[in-house]
Design a protein around this motif. Structure first.
Motif, PDB file in Angstrom:
ATOM      1  N   CYS A   1       0.821  -1.211   0.000  1.00 20.40           N
ATOM      2  CA  CYS A   1       0.000   0.000   0.000  1.00 20.40           C
ATOM      3  C   CYS A   1       0.856   1.263   0.000  1.00 20.40           C
ATOM      4  O   CYS A   1       0.494   2.260  -0.604  1.00 20.40           O
ATOM      5  CB  CYS A   1      -0.925  -0.009   1.208  1.00 20.40           C
ATOM      6  SG  CYS A   1      -2.080  -1.377   1.149  1.00 20.40           S
TER       7      CYS A   1
ATOM      8  N   HIS B   1      -1.652   3.265  -2.361  1.00 24.27           N
ATOM      9  CA  HIS B   1      -3.050   2.844  -2.326  1.00 24.27           C
ATOM     10  C   HIS B   1      -3.937   4.002  -1.856  1.00 24.27           C
ATOM     11  O   HIS B   1      -3.795   4.491  -0.738  1.00 24.27           O
ATOM     12  CB  HIS B   1      -3.196   1.648  -1.376  1.00 24.27           C
ATOM     13  CG  HIS B   1      -4.517   0.974  -1.488  1.00 24.27           C
ATOM     14  ND1 HIS B   1      -4.963   0.064  -0.568  1.00 24.27           N
ATOM     15  CD2 HIS B   1      -5.492   1.081  -2.427  1.00 24.27           C
ATOM     16  CE1 HIS B   1      -6.164  -0.365  -0.925  1.00 24.27           C
ATOM     17  NE2 HIS B   1      -6.500   0.238  -2.046  1.00 24.27           N
TER      18      HIS B   1
ATOM     19  N   CYS C   1      -6.657   4.379   1.693  1.00 23.49           N
ATOM     20  CA  CYS C   1      -6.249   3.176   2.415  1.00 23.49           C
ATOM     21  C   CYS C   1      -5.850   3.541   3.830  1.00 23.49           C
ATOM     22  O   CYS C   1      -5.160   4.526   4.049  1.00 23.49           O
ATOM     23  CB  CYS C   1      -5.085   2.529   1.682  1.00 23.49           C
ATOM     24  SG  CYS C   1      -4.312   1.204   2.599  1.00 23.49           S
TER      25      CYS C   1
ATOM     26  N   TRP D   1      -4.139  -5.651  -2.967  1.00 22.52           N
ATOM     27  CA  TRP D   1      -3.384  -4.748  -2.104  1.00 22.52           C
ATOM     28  C   TRP D   1      -3.032  -5.449  -0.804  1.00 22.52           C
ATOM     29  O   TRP D   1      -3.810  -6.274  -0.305  1.00 22.52           O
ATOM     30  CB  TRP D   1      -4.208  -3.491  -1.798  1.00 22.52           C
ATOM     31  CG  TRP D   1      -4.373  -2.583  -2.975  1.00 22.52           C
ATOM     32  CD1 TRP D   1      -5.469  -2.490  -3.785  1.00 22.52           C
ATOM     33  CD2 TRP D   1      -3.415  -1.649  -3.488  1.00 22.52           C
ATOM     34  NE1 TRP D   1      -5.234  -1.545  -4.758  1.00 22.52           N
ATOM     35  CE2 TRP D   1      -3.992  -1.014  -4.599  1.00 22.52           C
ATOM     36  CE3 TRP D   1      -2.119  -1.290  -3.095  1.00 22.52           C
ATOM     37  CZ2 TRP D   1      -3.320  -0.036  -5.339  1.00 22.52           C
ATOM     38  CZ3 TRP D   1      -1.447  -0.322  -3.827  1.00 22.52           C
ATOM     39  CH2 TRP D   1      -2.050   0.300  -4.936  1.00 22.52           C
TER      40      TRP D   1
ATOM     41  N   CYS E   1      -3.198  -4.421   2.179  1.00 21.17           N
ATOM     42  CA  CYS E   1      -4.159  -4.261   3.281  1.00 21.17           C
ATOM     43  C   CYS E   1      -5.347  -5.216   3.141  1.00 21.17           C
ATOM     44  O   CYS E   1      -6.080  -5.440   4.097  1.00 21.17           O
ATOM     45  CB  CYS E   1      -4.640  -2.814   3.368  1.00 21.17           C
ATOM     46  SG  CYS E   1      -5.561  -2.254   1.923  1.00 21.17           S
TER      47      CYS E   1
END
Ligand SMILES: [Zn+2]
Length: 127
Positions: free
Chosen positions: A53, A58, A61, A103, A105
């Motif tokens: 990320c 990202h 996020c 991603w 996360c």
């Protein structure tokens, strides 16, 4: 700070292990493809990219935070990565590959199962 996108890193290993146990077979870091996608599924004409990320910026996020110092430097670096990602994605699609993206996360303990289910579904989609 570790480089997420390097080989054999945490998030990517998680995905590899999960997909392998569900019967998927893949090539790793295909050097002959734009951006050396992390996992390649020749049978499905599909590649999977696992991005950190931070390094890949990202948006919206919870994990991604710009450092408080050298903000311009980091912003610039991440922006460069994002542009390269976009370019690679486009090049891959042009070559006829479908690109599935994960991603970091999305691989937390809480979201892992759901993410892997989504990825399996997307890989198996026909062109
Ligand atoms: Zn994220």
């Amino acid at each position: 700070m570790s480089r997420i996108r390097g080989k054999h890193t945490g998030p990517e290993m998680l995905v590899r292990r999960e997909l392998f146990s569900r019967g998927f077979r893949y090539r790793l870091h295909a050097k002959d493809l734009p951006g050396k996608p992390d996992l390649v599924f020749p049978k499905y004409g599909c590649v999977l990219i696992v991005d950190g990320c931070f390094w890949h910026g990202h948006q919206n996020c919870k994990v991604f935070r710009l450092p408080k110092t050298r903000v311009a430097f980091w912003r610039n670096k991440i922006e460069t990565n994002r542009k390269r990602d976009t370019r690679n994605n486009r090049a891959l699609r042009k070559l006829g590959w479908r690109v599935v993206h994960v991603w970091e996360c999305q691989l937390s303990a809480k979201r892992m199962e759901k993410t892997i289910n989504r990825v399996c579904f997307e890989i198996k989609q026909m062109k």
